[in-house]
Motif scaffolding. Structure first.
Motif, PDB file in Angstrom:
ATOM      1  N   SER A 120       7.939 -18.069  16.482  1.00 25.46           N
ATOM      2  CA  SER A 120       7.048 -16.868  15.557  1.00 25.46           C
ATOM      3  C   SER A 120       6.246 -17.460  14.627  1.00 25.46           C
ATOM      4  O   SER A 120       5.109 -17.050  14.464  1.00 25.46           O
ATOM      5  N   SER A 124       2.167 -16.615  14.695  1.00 24.64           N
ATOM      6  CA  SER A 124       1.459 -16.159  13.468  1.00 24.64           C
ATOM      7  C   SER A 124       0.436 -16.997  13.118  1.00 24.64           C
ATOM      8  O   SER A 124      -0.832 -16.617  12.831  1.00 24.64           O
ATOM      9  N   HIS A 128      -2.620 -16.094  15.569  1.00 16.57           N
ATOM     10  CA  HIS A 128      -3.059 -15.044  14.568  1.00 16.57           C
ATOM     11  C   HIS A 128      -2.505 -13.788  15.386  1.00 16.57           C
ATOM     12  O   HIS A 128      -3.129 -12.702  15.178  1.00 16.57           O
ATOM     13  N   ALA A 131       1.241  -8.995  12.842  1.00 19.85           N
ATOM     14  CA  ALA A 131       2.813  -9.106  11.965  1.00 19.85           C
ATOM     15  C   ALA A 131       3.777  -8.287  12.757  1.00 19.85           C
ATOM     16  O   ALA A 131       4.919  -8.778  12.692  1.00 19.85           O
ATOM     17  N   VAL A 134       5.296 -10.378  15.362  1.00 20.71           N
ATOM     18  CA  VAL A 134       6.108 -11.797  15.113  1.00 20.71           C
ATOM     19  C   VAL A 134       7.193 -11.188  14.285  1.00 20.71           C
ATOM     20  O   VAL A 134       8.204 -11.960  14.553  1.00 20.71           O
ATOM     21  N   ASN A 170       9.760 -15.967   6.298  1.00 19.49           N
ATOM     22  CA  ASN A 170       8.572 -15.917   7.248  1.00 19.49           C
ATOM     23  C   ASN A 170       8.920 -14.183   7.528  1.00 19.49           C
ATOM     24  O   ASN A 170       7.696 -13.814   7.729  1.00 19.49           O
ATOM     25  N   GLU A 174       5.386 -11.845   6.798  1.00 18.02           N
ATOM     26  CA  GLU A 174       4.539 -11.036   7.895  1.00 18.02           C
ATOM     27  C   GLU A 174       4.717  -9.440   7.151  1.00 18.02           C
ATOM     28  O   GLU A 174       3.716  -8.884   7.528  1.00 18.02           O
TER      29      GLU A 174
END
Length: 311
Positions: A120, A124, A128, A131, A134, A170, A174
């Motif tokens: 993940s 990200s 890219h 969100a 992810v 994380n 996100e």
């Protein structure tokens, strides 16, 4: 047959923390498996042992752990993945595939959680990815050990492993990228701040993760124009970095401090902190021109002459 000696250590540490076998084994293994480990009749895998010890407030690195050749290879690759991400090199797809396929033994629950977490991060940071995509992967990773986890719920009364803490961090990052989810992200990050302040955590992991949490919160409070709160968070983070001798987040924290002081009208102090932050970033090889322009646009300070002197 020789008994597994670490079982007694785990049992005594669990009892000192007033945890039942059911509480400690939750999401990791069955209560009967933990009982066998504590009785010295079953040897856990390396990642399982590390996680169990984290949750009873002990640190596996303090012991000479016997692992198989297959476990050692996965642990070696995991170390390379962590080191790469720590250097902000997110091109780790080849390492992740090696981690997944380095032996003919399928990944266990904790190894799969590690894989999904760093997959993940790669999605990200390197690709890219949206969100929302992810978050699906991060939620899947966390549910391997927290089966009923839901993004809308808080986690209470549960000791968390380092991997689980990283996943929650994380998830918050996100969520903050999604319109309408920022308040939930901030609440989650403050939960992590409190957790690092109140729980027993490996000092090396606290030194690595806690300052980054404070940087994120300081930046988010700046977005909300809570400059006094931003200043307090930045100063707390600087103190943590000095305490542990870890400087990875120091420039970001000093930058937050300088910006907050500027918005609060404490201009002499602000300029001193901002010069220090820019100097550290320049010494690290960071392109500071974008920071100079942002500072001039928001606070009106022009550090062109200063940067010309130090570069």
């Amino acid at each position: 047959m020789a008994k597994y000696p670490m079982g007694k250590v785990i049992q005594e540490a669990r009892r000192r923390r007033h945890m039942t076998q059911s509480q400690l084994s939750q999401g990791l293994c069955s209560s009967s498996s933990l009982s066998r480990i504590e009785d010295g009749l079953q040897v856990p895998g390396a990642m399982m042992l590390e996680t169990i010890m984290q949750e009873v407030g002990m640190f596996a690195s303090a012991y000479n752990l016997l692992v198989s050749d297959k476990e050692f290879e996965r642990l070696r690759i995991a170390t390379l993945i962590r080191a790469s991400v720590a250097r902000h090199n997110y091109d780790i797809s080849d390492l992740l595939e090696k981690f997944k396929n380095c032996t003919d033994v399928k990944m266990d629950k904790l190894e799969k959680q590690f894989f999904l977490l760093f997959k993940s991060i790669e999605m990200s940071e390197n690709h890219h990815a949206p969100a929302e995509e992810v978050l699906i992967l991060l939620t899947e990773a966390l549910r391997l050990t927290l089966r009923h986890f839901d993004l809308k719920d808080n986690i209470e009364n549960k000791m968390l492993s380092i991997e689980e803490l990283m996943i929650l961090n994380n998830i918050a990052l996100e969520e903050y990228r999604i319109s309408g989810f920022q308040e939930r992200a901030i609440k989650r990050m403050y939960f992590l701040k409190e957790y690092f302040e109140t729980k027993i955590i490996d000092p090396s992991e606290k030194a690595r993760q806690y300052p980054a949490i404070l940087v994120n919160l300081a930046n988010w409070e700046e977005d909300r124009k809570n400059f006094q709160t931003e200043l307090s968070l930045a100063e707390e983070g600087i103190a943590v970095c000095r305490k542990f001798g870890k400087l990875a987040c120091m420039d970001a924290l000093i930058l937050c401090k300088g910006v907050a002081l500027g918005y609060l009208g404490r201009h002499d102090e602000a300029k001193k902190s901002l010069r220090q932050a820019l100097a550290i970033k320049a010494a690290k090889g960071v392109n500071v021109e974008v920071y100079r322009k942002n500072i001039q646009a928001t606070l009106g300070y022009d550090f062109s002459d200063f940067l010309a002197e130090i570069m």
